[in-house]
Design a protein around this motif. Structure first.
Motif, PDB file in Angstrom:
ATOM      1  N   TYR A  66       0.806  -1.218   0.000  1.00 48.14           N
ATOM      2  CA  TYR A  66       0.000   0.000   0.000  1.00 48.14           C
ATOM      3  C   TYR A  66       0.843   1.273   0.000  1.00 48.14           C
ATOM      4  N   PRO A  68       2.376   4.370  -1.261  1.00 48.29           N
ATOM      5  CA  PRO A  68       2.069   5.161  -2.462  1.00 48.29           C
ATOM      6  C   PRO A  68       3.221   5.155  -3.454  1.00 48.29           C
ATOM      7  N   TYR A 128      -5.340   3.632  -4.409  1.00 49.45           N
ATOM      8  CA  TYR A 128      -4.920   3.578  -3.013  1.00 49.45           C
ATOM      9  C   TYR A 128      -6.150   3.473  -2.125  1.00 49.45           C
TER      10      TYR A 128
END
Length: 656
Positions: A66, A68, A128
């Motif tokens: 996860y 970014p 996301y």
């Protein structure tokens, strides 16, 4: 909140979606046996996920997945969400993040919505869902801290994994806080049978959010290894003690800044029970805490051998000026160099290099050198003169008519092609100007330069309409006349038969230069100008080929006393930061935390007349776009309407 209601049911005892599309997180610059260089299989239940080390490691991969992708213009709002980089609208690429810069952000299905992930990024890659990422972190911590589970995991590795996931959980909270302001704190996962008042969580006050994230980073730091303990060929990119300390410094600097520290603009943002979410009282001690945190991160980094990157002696013959420029450029692009505090291997960089690189020859392929990332003219004006002071302050050089045409001489051949006519603004500039930017007539030195030297036949950019880098392509065009050199590795090779090779690198989330600037800023705010503040600024300036702050302002500035006052030095530090970290995605967030976005993001985006075919028609400043930033509304993202409907305890950010 959607994540609180549906993810529990989905994840508690049923199939867990373990990042089936997870990319090879730590593959950049290492061998094929790298840590996390595995695509995990689906795991049937949580119980099975933590029976053995191999399966638990796959869940660790999920927590990392996860992170970014900040090296992507599609997934980093710092690139296209502000005023640092402009692109042609809906031609070469389509980016939802760019809609934010154009003033089109919306409350229903917001652009770049990481709250619940219901957005289209406008490019490749997964959306996301950071609250989902936090939920995975909580699941991992709940199970791996239970020593009866994963019995084949030794104690040292168990502690390290726990520290890594505690860091990731803290970082995802930090990322949300920076975007949305006060957020719900997901300290633990909510049981499936919890009452509604627990499921419908509230936003917590900013100070409480900061304290929680800082404490979690402290807890993680105690468990994480030193940088020197990593095996470079297999563990590059994993979280270390220095990374955790550096993120804490970044968190506390943000918390001390005007957007979060005594911001009266948000005094009326309260929860439905009346709890204020922003502390309207300024606290000077927050700058002291930020300075202490930055110093701790610096000391950890330097103890682990980190230093400002200096380009090593090349087998080619290069001038001193080109060597300085190469140090500046490769501090970003050189894989795992000495300056990189945190290289995010979850983010590949070949794509951004292709979008930045211009064709330098008529035979170069526009699809592989798209040249669309276009810094506005105001960014070109931001860099210092060659004397290390702002061009409007330099008392020895006249930039009052910076569009006036001038012919490059032999003495200027390392920066501008000899005999080329270009604008006055492109002459007499600091090394970072020539390292970061290129322009019509600018030299672009790289590995495959024809003469293998910078004093001979070298690549030069031609940007007028009809030229190799000009705006004559139907889709791939630069819209301002300035091109980003900084993000393209010098090893990039353009084949004259078509096609390009880009050497990828892990995106540098944090460099040592960033830490030096954070420390200088926090120290000036807490104590005022001092020899220590000058020292850390001058370290960066020395690498950039400039004299120190006091020396430069004394000898060349029309305002020689500027570095001696806290206000004056604040302005210098902010500009130094904007220059040193230009085109790395920091400017957008810095302008916000300084509460300077309203004045900067409402200014017009200007550039050269890209349709001009000769020097007279090309060198005309034209408006590309007129930005709109509404304060205080646009300092924070809107919470999605869908989340507001699902969770009646949430309150919307002001203005949305």
């Amino acid at each position: 909140m959607k994540e609180n209601n549906t993810i529990i049911n989905r994840l508690r005892k049923s199939i867990i979606p373990i990042a089936s599309s997870f990319i090879t997180l730590f593959a950049v610059g290492a061998c094929s046996s790298d840590f996390l260089d595995v695509i995990p299989d689906n795991v049937a239940t949580i119980d099975n996920a933590f029976k053995l080390r191999n399966e638990a490691e796959k869940y660790l991969f999920t927590c990392y997945s996860y992170l970014p992708k900040d090296g992507s213009i599609y997934h980093n709002p710092g690139f296209l969400g502000g005023d640092e980089i402009w692109i042609p609208y809906k031609t070469s690429i389509t980016s939802d993040v760019f809609e934010i810069a154009r003033g089109s952000q919306r409350r229903a299905n917001p652009y770049f919505n990481v709250w619940d992930g219901n957005y289209s990024g406008g490019g490749p890659g997964d959306n996301y869902r950071l609250f989902t990422g936090i939920r995975h972190c909580n699941i991992f911590l709940e199970n791996v801290t239970d020593e009866s589970k994963v019995p084949d995991l030794n104690a040292a590795e168990r502690q390290r994994w726990i520290g890594e996931v505690e860091f990731l959980k803290a970082y995802y909270h930090f990322y949300l806080l920076r975007m949305y302001g006060p957020i719900p704190l997901m300290k633990t996962n909510i049981p499936i049978d919890a009452p509604e008042n627990q499921i419908n969580v509230k936003r917590q006050p900013v100070d409480e959010c900061v304290s929680y994230i800082a404490d979690l980073l402290d807890t993680a730091t105690a468990k994480l290894p030193e940088d020197n303990a990593l095996v470079p060929t297999t563990e590059a990119g994993r979280i270390t003690k220095t990374i955790a300390l550096s993120v804490k410094a970044k968190l506390l600097l943000m918390a001390a800044s005007p957007l979060f520290n005594g911001n009266n603009d948000y005094a009326t943002l309260v929860n439905k029970d009346g709890t204020p979410l922003f502390n309207a009282t300024y606290d000077a001690n927050k700058w002291k805490l930020a300075a202490d945190a930055a110093l701790a991160a610096i000391q950890s980094a330097e103890a682990n051998g980190k230093s400002l990157y200096v380009f090593p002696q090349s087998p080619f013959t290069l001038s001193a000026g080109t060597m300085t420029q190469m140090s500046i450029r490769q501090a970003v692009c050189e894989r795992w160099n000495s300056e990189i505090i945190w290289g995010n291997s979850n983010s590949q960089t070949s794509d951004i290099q292709k979008l930045a690189m211009p064709p330098l020859d008529p035979a170069h392929n526009h699809n592989d050198a798209r040249k669309i990332l276009s810094p506005p003219l105001k960014l070109a004006r931001m860099f210092y003169s060659k004397n290390g002071v702002p061009i409007n302050e330099d008392k020895t050089l006249d930039f009052s008519n910076d569009t006036k045409l001038r012919v490059a001489t032999n003495a200027e051949r390392f920066n501008i092609k000899e005999g080329f006519v270009t604008a006055r603004i492109n002459f007499d500039r600091e090394p970072r100007f020539y390292a970061d930017l290129s322009f019509d007539g600018g030299v672009w030195y790289k590995y495959d330069s024809p003469s293998k030297s910078d004093d001979g036949t070298v690549w030069g950019l031609k940007g007028k309409f009809g030229d190799p880098a000009g705006a004559s392509h139907s889709f791939h065009m630069n819209v301002t006349g300035y091109f980003i050199k900084k993000l393209v590795d010098w090893n990039q090779i353009t084949y004259t038969t078509g096609g390009s090779f880009y050497k990828g690198y892990a995106w540098p989330e944090i460099r040592l230069a960033d830490l030096y600037l954070m420390y200088a800023e926090a120290l000036n705010e807490s104590e005022g100008p001092s020899a220590t503040v000058y020292q850390y600024l001058d370290r960066i300036r020395t690498r950039a080929g400039l004299a120190g702050v006091v020396e430069s302002w004394t000898n060349f500035s029309s305002n020689p006393s500027k570095p001696t006052t806290q206000t004056g030095l604040r302005d210098i530090i902010q500009r130094e930061r904007l220059i040193e970290l230009a085109f790395e995605g920091h400017r957008f967030w810095d302008l916000k935390r300084w509460k300077l976005a309203t004045q900067n993001l409402n200014a017009p985006i200007t550039g050269w007349n890209i349709k001009g075919t000769d020097q007279t028609s090309y060198y005309q400043e034209v408006t590309v776009s007129q930005q709109q930033f509404i304060g205080p509304r646009d300092y924070f993202w809107p919470i999605p309407e869908s989340a507001m409907i699902q969770n009646p305890n949430l309150v919307q950010n002001l203005g949305w």
